[in-house]
Write an enzyme that holds these catalytic residues in place. Sequence first.
Site, PDB file in Angstrom:
ATOM      1  N   LYS A   8      -5.821 -10.660  -5.782  1.00 31.14           N
ATOM      2  CA  LYS A   8      -7.197 -10.629  -5.096  1.00 31.14           C
ATOM      3  C   LYS A   8      -8.046  -9.563  -5.402  1.00 31.14           C
ATOM      4  O   LYS A   8      -7.555  -8.479  -6.143  1.00 31.14           O
ATOM      5  CB  LYS A   8      -6.770 -10.553  -3.699  1.00 31.14           C
ATOM      6  CG  LYS A   8      -6.657  -9.536  -3.141  1.00 31.14           C
ATOM      7  CD  LYS A   8      -6.421  -9.178  -1.432  1.00 31.14           C
ATOM      8  CE  LYS A   8      -6.397  -7.648  -1.058  1.00 31.14           C
ATOM      9  NZ  LYS A   8      -6.766  -7.551   0.520  1.00 31.14           N
TER      10      LYS A   8
ATOM     11  N   LYS B 298       0.834  -1.210  -0.187  1.00 32.09           N
ATOM     12  CA  LYS B 298      -0.152   0.038   0.013  1.00 32.09           C
ATOM     13  C   LYS B 298       0.910   1.372  -0.240  1.00 32.09           C
ATOM     14  O   LYS B 298       0.510   2.361  -0.634  1.00 32.09           O
ATOM     15  CB  LYS B 298      -1.060  -0.099   1.210  1.00 32.09           C
ATOM     16  CG  LYS B 298      -2.189  -1.245   1.008  1.00 32.09           C
ATOM     17  CD  LYS B 298      -3.113  -0.824   2.101  1.00 32.09           C
ATOM     18  CE  LYS B 298      -4.241  -1.938   1.646  1.00 32.09           C
ATOM     19  NZ  LYS B 298      -5.224  -1.780   2.280  1.00 32.09           N
TER      20      LYS B 298
ATOM     21  N   LYS C  21     -10.660  -3.632  -3.091  1.00 34.98           N
ATOM     22  CA  LYS C  21     -11.216  -2.313  -3.550  1.00 34.98           C
ATOM     23  C   LYS C  21     -10.308  -1.105  -4.214  1.00 34.98           C
ATOM     24  O   LYS C  21     -10.473  -0.491  -4.643  1.00 34.98           O
ATOM     25  CB  LYS C  21     -12.189  -1.582  -2.363  1.00 34.98           C
ATOM     26  CG  LYS C  21     -11.373  -1.381  -1.156  1.00 34.98           C
ATOM     27  CD  LYS C  21     -12.286  -1.033   0.077  1.00 34.98           C
ATOM     28  CE  LYS C  21     -11.676  -0.932   1.221  1.00 34.98           C
ATOM     29  NZ  LYS C  21     -12.381  -2.044   2.052  1.00 34.98           N
TER      30      LYS C  21
END
Length: 332
Positions: free
Chosen positions: A195, A112, A198
């Site tokens: 995966k 991230k 969102k």
Amino acid sequence: KPRVLSGIQPTADSFHLGNYLGAVRNWVAMQETHDAFYCVVDLHAITAGHDPETLRKRTRISAAQLLAVGLDPDRCTLFVQSHVPEHAQLAWVMGCITGFGEASRMTQFKDKSSRQGAERASVGLFTYPVLQAADILLYQADQVPVGEDQRQHLELTRDLAQRFNGQFGATFTVPAAYIVKETAKITDLQDPTAKMSKSSSSPAGIIDLLEDPARSAKKIRSAVTDTGREIRFDPENKPGISNLLGIYSALAGRSVSDLEAEYEGRGYGDLKKDLAEVVVEFVRPIQERTATYLGDLAQLDKLLAVGAEKARSISATTLRTVYQRIGFLAPA
Ligand code: AQP
């Protein structure tokens, strides 16, 4: 009864199929067999930038969806993380026994933060797994139902629990991850090796529970599938078809081998068409019930307040013990 705790971030206008099948579906099942605590983790939701009004809205949408998929406030404790101050308080303590090096090895942070630009990532994003450890340890949870992506964070939680217990005396239950293999990683419909997520899936790759069902159906019908023609569960060689079979099996409550037998000799198109219908039928009542819960916000907020009260009766006791063990002077 064994204790279970899990949380979900209010960082989208809807949960996606990965959140539901990987985690929340098991939450619903475990309220029957466990002393269950579930929270909407709004403290986690501010680690990567947010808008206050949107966060408030999404916190309620998250709670409403959890109720809509089957959480029952009489059978579990459902609450909002920020309503229970002990989460942030324990996180500080746990942060002080976490090595900078071990936190740096968390792959979710690496992914991230590299997407945001490492310099811009917040310290909160870095300490996210420490807060998660506090969430779990506060309730002395035995099991934590999560998707595969959370396995490393659960390992850290276990390490921290053991470290604290070793240094300051037996205080925490050492929790285990509860990961159901078949639905541990629902993949992106357009990139079946990644995966469903969102933050990184394209709109066509992700099915949101609250989106227009016709749109979901279209996404299923256009899902990327594999070369060959055979409908067979083989994640290694046929990740696209295997993902669709896994979703189908979980939503329809039918075994994968049963589905393989049914689709033997038939084409990918048939499978996709039928699964699209299964998904539409599955989300419709969830959407209706979510709307009903969101139609009475006073009632929803009240229910969350009761949940927070129940949660605090456990979390306050744990924090008191922790403070005492760690050597904080009790207020006179
Ligand atoms: N694709 C998935 N398959 C199985 N389980 C999944 N989970 C998330 N994606 C999948 C599980 O959902 C629970 C809630 O996760 P969260 O609140 O941490 O949501 P998230 O991780 O923010 O959801 P995303 O889409 O994965 O967001 P990003 O992309 O921001 O990381 C967890 O138990 C998780 O394992």
